[in-house]
Write an enzyme that holds these catalytic residues in place. Structure first.
Site, PDB file in Angstrom:
ATOM      1  N   ASP A  33       0.820  -1.207   0.000  1.00  0.00           N
ATOM      2  CA  ASP A  33       0.000   0.000   0.000  1.00  0.00           C
ATOM      3  C   ASP A  33       0.860   1.266   0.000  1.00  0.00           C
ATOM      4  O   ASP A  33       0.624   2.189  -0.783  1.00  0.00           O
ATOM      5  CB  ASP A  33      -0.907  -0.021   1.241  1.00  0.00           C
ATOM      6  CG  ASP A  33      -1.980   1.054   1.187  1.00  0.00           C
ATOM      7  OD1 ASP A  33      -2.702   1.103   0.184  1.00  0.00           O
ATOM      8  OD2 ASP A  33      -2.085   1.843   2.149  1.00  0.00           O
ATOM      9  N   HIS A 264       6.272  11.200  15.419  1.00  0.00           N
ATOM     10  CA  HIS A 264       5.997  12.419  14.645  1.00  0.00           C
ATOM     11  C   HIS A 264       6.051  13.676  15.510  1.00  0.00           C
ATOM     12  O   HIS A 264       6.789  14.628  15.217  1.00  0.00           O
ATOM     13  CB  HIS A 264       4.619  12.346  13.999  1.00  0.00           C
ATOM     14  CG  HIS A 264       4.398  11.158  13.110  1.00  0.00           C
ATOM     15  ND1 HIS A 264       5.415  10.576  12.403  1.00  0.00           N
ATOM     16  CD2 HIS A 264       3.276  10.454  12.807  1.00  0.00           C
ATOM     17  CE1 HIS A 264       4.927   9.559  11.701  1.00  0.00           C
ATOM     18  NE2 HIS A 264       3.643   9.459  11.939  1.00  0.00           N
TER      19      HIS A 264
END
Length: 789
Positions: A33, A264
């Site tokens: 993906d 992140h």
């Protein structure tokens, strides 16, 4: 003959240097993906950037899929590739056809497959008269496959001498500190640090990548502002509207903190908080300054976080993972974290990290809100954006989505006009009616990228150009896990607040902070998913008052117990100061009092610190700055947050004349003399003790030859655990106190608590049993885990 051979070899080397250079890029997981959505497009963008600049390329898509199926998938992906909008369609078609010609698919599974790939690359390079410059292996595969792939690359597919190797790894990089260390060690046995590129795709977001250049290009304006004197708080936020449906197997293992905040948002935090290197273009300097920012992060506590879970999550887990109907997940899908940084620049400034699924909007941003100490006489309707000091002053790195819909850098007009490179950033066109963070868009200097670029395209370019500062080094990765793992462990059994999802959340997830504590703003009136077998909540119990060893016992859940003890200490301090003008408090070290110190530091503003003398009950024979030192724990969690006169703080003299607890230095005698000189009758107003699992208290251990009786007030003792040498108040001195409080917390203390409840006065065997204040009061503070198990 030898000289001739050397000349031939040298000539061959010079000829090789003149040959055109080739880079081979091997994409593992090429049919997956991530590869289909982003990586092939990123590789194509790299080709568009570099074509005609001296490098030849070959792109090898690999996977476990059969050759026929893989070729079919890759053909569709290559056909869907797009060029930048400003490129002529004919030129785009030509370059796209070239890229398709240079790309192939092959199955890569066994060591033999890797060896065959290496030989094919070498043969192709030789056939085309090229010189191999290097190989990039991009591992778009699950982390459990990393080690086997690394072993095969290292043994069978490294490039030859003179060519470099770069191996790209996708998160997650471990589940906690231990697993991250294990993975790092295994990978480190195959690759050098400079060969590994750990991807955090947030570092490729255009606005995130602009944070350091923005700070550098605006040094003159920011140097005086970017600090605790002017910054009120920093918010680092990633909100999502989607839930975890279809990904619950991953989410059950990782949750929102491991999925988003540990990587992140923490990476973004370091870019905002780090000291700015002289040269921000130096990857080595940037990475070193980021590591220093990691090391300055204050340890997180359980009360540093609030957790939530959208209501439908447990049902999704039951369906997707075939769990029984009684299963209720504790995995958080929402988290707010309060972070503090212990350095001169950021001391006291709250950094708020927040992320969640099933929220009201999709948006990501960093917001630096500046303090506003102005008062404007004219009414608000006369305020001018570029002039009024009363309007909010903020800098926003708008990472993407939200109402603005695109990445941007926003600076309040009443701050300064920022400098950004005009070739890559342009002013945002006005959008009447659009408000962001309480101000119309027109109140900001607003800039967006001239050309929006996908994060992976930027990162792939940085891999090619060896820009290591856009990636996560082993050292920084482990520093991040050192910071996050203790919090994750402490929250493992925490029940998250349930929320319905989307706009229906209302104010349910709003939270606020006070000192180092974070809490939801709105009380939870009911448990949304009670369940017949659900665990009791703290609100189900009241503070329990009873007797323990014939003395008062106060028992409660940890937070309520600590709050009660802190309140009792403050009340004792106020009484003593009112009566005697000062308060003498002796404190034990260890882990149990940490929460108490933090509570006293952040929640008791009426405490008479100016009239308080702080003493230590015991100390390890280590330098006072050592992390093992009880004084260091007191300094970290209490002293640096309150105003106690330095001459009222009395550390134990364990480190004299560059020696530790040397008998001839008579440190114990000196501390006893100091106590006798300052504390009336040697009677402390309050002594705080703990109880070890062996029944020891202070640093008085079973069968201790000193301190359990006799005339000595302060003694040197030996602990069964390292560091062995200790200094401690003696039992006779402790028993002179007006009040003694014994704090006992944790399930591991349950057994000794039961045992001590039955024994008599036997301090040689159970030193805690010898705590019996001569004319004062003994009170036990015991949480439910220790008292009830």
């Amino acid at each position: 003959m030898l000289m001739a051979a050397m000349c031939v070899a040298l000539l061959s080397g010079l000829q090789a240097q003149d040959l055109p250079r080739q880079v081979s890029i091997i994409l593992l997981g090429a049919t997956g993906d991530l590869a289909r959505k982003y990586l092939w497009q990123g590789l194509f963008h790299l080709y568009l950037e570099e074509v005609g600049k001296g490098h030849h390329f070959r792109f090898h898509g690999t996977a476990l899929t059969s050759t026929e199926q893989g070729q079919e998938v890759i053909a569709k992906v290559l056909e869907s590739l797009s060029c930048p909008g400003d490129m002529a369609s004919g030129h785009c078609a030509e370059l796209k056809a070239q890229f398709q010609q240079l790309s192939e698919y092959r199955r890569l599974k066994t060591p033999e497959d890797y060896l065959a790939l290496s030989k094919d690359i070498e043969a192709q390079v030789e056939h085309e008269g090229l010189r191999e410059t290097g190989r990039i292996f991009y591992l778009s595969v699950p982390p459990f496959a990393y080690v086997d792939i690394a072993r095969n690359i290292n043994s069978s597919c490294r490039p030859g001498p003179g060519a470099w190797l770069r191996v790209v790894l996708e998160k997650p990089f471990g589940h906690d500190l231990h697993s991250a260390q294990q993975l790092a060690t295994e990978l480190g046995s195959f690759f050098q640090e400079e060969e590994m590129y750990r991807v955090d795709h947030y570092l490729g977001k255009q606005v995130v990548a602009q944070i350091l250049p923005f700070r550098d290009q605006n040094r003159a304006a920011l140097d005086g502002l970017w600090n605790r004197h002017h910054v009120e708080r920093v918010e680092i936020v990633m909100k999502e509207t989607l839930d975890a449906e279809g990904r619950t197997s991953f989410y059950e293992e990782y949750g929102v903190i491991r999925d988003v905040l540990q990587n992140h948002l923490t990476e973004v935090l370091t870019l905002v908080a780090m000291e700015l290197p002289v040269n921000v273009s130096s990857p080595e300097s940037v990475l070193q300054h980021k590591l220093q920012a990691f090391q300055a992060l204050r340890s997180l506590q359980r009360h540093s976080a609030v957790l939530g879970q959208y209501q439908a999550y447990s049902g999704q887990v039951r369906r997707e993972l075939q769990k029984p109907d009684s299963f209720h997940s504790l995995t958080p899908t929402f988290a707010g974290i309060l972070v503090h940084i212990d350095n001169l620049r950021w001391e006291g400034v709250p950094f708020i990290l927040m992320s969640g699924k099933a929220l009201d909007e999709r948006v990501s941003y960093v917001r630096i809100l500046f303090k506003n100490q102005a008062f404007c006489v004219q009414s608000e309707k006369h305020w001018v954006a570029a002039q009024s000091r009363c309007l909010p002053r903020q800098i926003i790195f708008y990472i993407g989505h939200g109402e603005l819909g695109s990445p941007a850098v926003l600076v309040s007009r009443n701050l300064f006009q920022p400098a950004l490179p005009s070739a890559s950033w342009k002013e945002v066109e006005g959008r009447p009616g659009l408000h962001l963070f309480g101000l119309p868009l027109s109140d900001y200097y607003a800039y967006s990228p001239v050309r929006e670029q996908d994060a992976y395209s930027l990162l792939i370019s940085h891999i090619f150009h060896c820009r290591k500062d856009s990636f996560v080094t082993t050292e920084n990765l482990l520093a991040s896990w050192v910071f996050w793992t203790p919090l994750l462990d402490s929250l493992a059994h925490e029940v998250p607040r349930f929320y319905p999802g989307g706009a229906e959340n209302g104010q349910l997830l709003d939270f606020e902070f006070s000192g180092g504590h974070l809490s939801f703003s709105q009380p939870l009136l009911e448990q949304l998913v009670p369940g017949p077998d659900s665990a009791p909540l703290p609100s189900d119990f009241q503070v329990l008052r009873a007797k323990y060893r014939e003395s008062p016992l106060i028992s409660a859940w940890p937070e309520e117990l600590i709050a009660r003890l802190a309140g009792d200490i403050e009340a004792a301090a106020v009484r003593a100061v009112r009566r005697f003008g000062k308060f003498h408090l002796a404190l034990s070290g260890g882990s149990s009092p940490v929460a108490l110190f933090q509570q006293l530091a952040t929640g008791h503003y009426s405490f008479p610190w100016a009239h308080t003398h702080l003493w230590l009950v015991d100390e390890r024979c280590v330098p006072l700055w050592d992390p093992e030192s009880n004084f260091q724990g007191l300094q970290t969690h209490l002293l640096q947050h309150v105003r106690v006169p330095h001459y009222n703080v009395h550390p134990m003299p364990v480190h004299w004349r560059q020696r530790l607890c040397a008998e001839e230095d008579q440190g114990a005698q000196a501390y006893a003399e100091e106590i006798s000189a300052l504390v009336t009758n040697g009677s402390f107003d309050l002594v705080l003790l703990g109880m070890g699992t062996d029944g020891h208290t202070a640093s008085l251990f079973p069968q201790s030859p000193a301190g359990l009786d006799g005339e000595q007030l302060v003694v040197l003792t030996t602990s069964p655990s390292s560091p062995h040498r200790r200094m401690s108040l003696s039992l006779p001195l402790i028993n002179r106190a007006r009040k003694v409080a014994v704090l006992v917390m944790g399930r591991m203390k349950r057994e000794i608590a039961m045992l001590v409840s039955r024994v008599g006065h036997d301090p040689k065997k159970w030193p805690i049993s010898g705590v019996l204040p001569d004319s004062g009061q003994l009170v036990w503070y015991m949480d439910y885990d220790a008292f009830l198990g």
